[in-house]
Design an enzyme around this catalytic site. Structure first.
Site, short mmCIF file in Angstrom:
data_model
loop_
_atom_site.label_atom_id
_atom_site.label_comp_id
_atom_site.label_asym_id
_atom_site.label_seq_id
_atom_site.Cartn_x
_atom_site.Cartn_y
_atom_site.Cartn_z
N GLU A 171 30.12 -27.47 -42.59
CA GLU A 171 29.60 -28.52 -43.47
C GLU A 171 28.11 -28.75 -43.25
O GLU A 171 27.71 -29.69 -42.54
CB GLU A 171 30.38 -29.83 -43.28
CG GLU A 171 31.81 -29.78 -43.78
CD GLU A 171 32.52 -31.12 -43.69
OE1 GLU A 171 31.95 -32.07 -43.11
OE2 GLU A 171 33.65 -31.22 -44.21
N GLU A 259 38.79 -27.21 -46.29
CA GLU A 259 39.11 -28.47 -45.61
C GLU A 259 39.27 -29.57 -46.65
O GLU A 259 38.41 -29.77 -47.50
CB GLU A 259 38.01 -28.86 -44.61
CG GLU A 259 38.30 -30.17 -43.87
CD GLU A 259 37.19 -30.52 -42.87
OE1 GLU A 259 36.73 -29.59 -42.17
OE2 GLU A 259 36.79 -31.69 -42.80
#
Length: 529
Positions: A171, A259
């Site tokens: 991320e 995710e």
């Protein structure tokens, strides 16, 4: 967003409606699993912006991610992964190796747990995502040197296996964007991988905690087997991110939701199961692979396990959180696949998307009468039906049905079977997936069978209910079941010549061209001539 997102990695105390929806390398086949996801699909690659298997068929992987190995690594082992494969039906496991937060950069020994997970995945025949889990380090270039070294080692060790997927930047966040920082990083790390592994899939995170996939879609990487990560938390992220997925796919970008959580972005609020279902329906309808966060007993809404749950699997529902039970059901809902008369019942231990030999009798229970002289059943059961969409020429049949009990006594759903009749337009086989059911998708199974001697249909899909589906009370109904039927090659159907097709009506109504059997006896509908 950042303050909320940080909480995810901070260690803590810890009517019946049935809709039909579908959702190579050196390899040693596991001796004790009938058919594993890797045995079925083999080497994955990207083709036309989609994840496909060794035979070129579109693949949707479904699974779960570990939490940080430095905190919850005890749940990453072969016993747990085997349980997830056999009981949940996962086809992919993501091992999240944090870089900062006392992860790999300061504690390189956590990589041993990654290696343990890859070894287990190889033996169990599931796909494995090796996740370089950047978070507080925001800009992936901070530890680019270490990333290149790490992935070079992983590619050198595992590049010959068909089940390994590399996620090279979980991320990216903070003051970074795709063109300025993320894409240049990905070019360098991809080069390190491709020097030793020319073909396994690489997933690249995108800006703003892997939400800016539109930026990546506008300037894609040159590597042919690259996918772009989209992450969401159902309580925080909604339609705008789904619109970005459609935009990116329209540009030919391959998307992998590596995710997602049932909670809000903090990991704590929720779970938001209605919003999660909206997301999962969206992903399944587009065959986008997804991995849930997280396999841990951390005291937050997004954790799948209740506090103190065993680190070696064997969990009952009492050992799962509300999120865990929901996610398990959604994974199992995708583990039915048929091709030319074979079937897998969700949750029977064969793994996501596998096939087993056709038992020929709809799961071994009483065989319904074979279609013969058309007749209308008489009894207390009434079937309501609608189509899941009104497009008769796409690659999916989407029936939806609901069974009402108008009688004075309860009816066991396990005594019932429902048949939808169609023409397969010369296809070699079909695949059927249960997306959702009021009684639980894991309690609904399917079998696809050829039908001979009939001019109005040459095939049917039969839906059966397990004992866990319970009863339809007197005056009650079974609740909604949703599924899709796809051709084996994912080409288009022509539904207008299907016996059970209802002209695409999306409104529920009684429909006699879908039949219901009770203990083998026709009790509703008219069989095709």
């Amino acid at each position: 967003m950042w303050r909320n997102k940080v909480k995810k990695w901070t260690a803590g105390a810890a009517t019946v409606v049935l809709a039909f929806s579908l959702t190579a390398g050196s390899w040693s086949a596991p001796a004790y699993a009938a058919t594993t996801p890797v045995q079925q699909h083999g080497q994955l690659k990207i083709s036309g912006g989609k994840l496909v298997d060794a035979s070129g068929k579109v693949v949707q992987l479904r699974g779960i991610s570990s939490h940080g190995l430095q905190w919850y690594g005890n749940y990453v082992n072969k016993d747990t992964m085997k349980w997830l494969r056999d009981d949940w039906g996962i086809s992919v496991f993501r091992v999240a190796m944090y870089t900062a937060e006392n992860g790999y950069i300061s504690n390189p020994a956590v990589a041993n747990k990654v290696k343990e997970a890859v070894a287990a995945a190889k033996e169990l025949g599931v796909y494995i995502i090796i996740d370089w889990h950047i978070l507080s380090d925001g800009d992936p270039n901070i530890y680019k040197t270490q990333a290149k070294s790490f992935f070079s080692e992983m590619a050198g060790s595992y590049g010959s296996l068909p089940n390994v997927i590399y996620e090279i930047a979980n991320e990216p966040n903070g003051n970074v964007n795709w063109n300025g920082q993320i894409r240049p990083y990905a070019l360098d790390v991809t080069q390190s991988i491709r020097a030793k592994d020319p073909d396994n899939v690489i997933i690249v995170g995108t800006g703003t905690w892997s939400q800016d996939i539109h930026d990546a879609a506008d300037n894609q990487l040159p590597d042919a087997n690259t996918m772009y990560a989209l992450h969401f938390y159902a309580g925080t992220h909604g339609q705008s991110l789904r619109d970005r997925i459609d935009y990116a796919r329209g540009k030919g970008a391959a998307i992998f939701v590596s995710e997602w959580g049932t909670s809000d972005a903090s990991g704590s609020g929720g779970p938001f199961l209605t919003e999660s279902k909206t997301w999962i329906d969206f992903l399944n309808s587009r065959n986008i692979s997804w991995v849930n966060w997280s396999l841990s007993d951390k005291g937050e809404a997004s954790a799948a396990l209740a506090s103190g749950a065993s680190a070696t699997g064997g969990w009952t529902d009492a050992n799962l959180t509300a999120s865990g039970k929901f996610v398990k059901q959604q994974i199992k809902a995708g583990s039915t696949s048929t091709d030319g008369g074979s079937t897998t019942t969700p949750g029977t231990g064969n793994g996501g998307g596998t096939t087993t030999p056709d038992p020929g009798t709809g799961g071994g229970s009483t065989t319904p009468t074979q279609p013969g002289t058309p007749s209308t059943g008489t009894g207390s059961l009434v079937l309501q039906f609608r189509s899941g969409d009104n497009n008769p020429s796409d690659n999916a049949i989407r029936p939806v049905f609901n069974i009402q009990n108008t009688g004075s006594t309860a009816v066991k759903l396990s005594d019932l079977k429902v048949r939808y009749y169609f023409n397969n337009d010369g296809k070699s086989g079909d695949q059927t997936y249960i997306d959702w059911a009021k009684v639980g998708a894991s309690n609904v199974s399917t079998i696809s069978k050829a039908l001979t001697g009939k001019t109005q249909a040459n095939r049917y899909v039969e839906f059966s209910f397990g004992s866990g589906a319970g009863n339809i009370a007197a005056g009650g109904q079974s609740g909604e079941v949703q599924a899709r039927i796809h051709p084996a090659d994912w080409s288009n159907f022509n539904e207008t010549n299907d016996y059970s097709y209802n002209n695409g009506s999306t409104t529920f109504a009684k429909w006699s061209k879908v039949t219901v059997y009770q203990q083998g006896k026709l009790v509703w509908g008219t069989e095709p001539k």
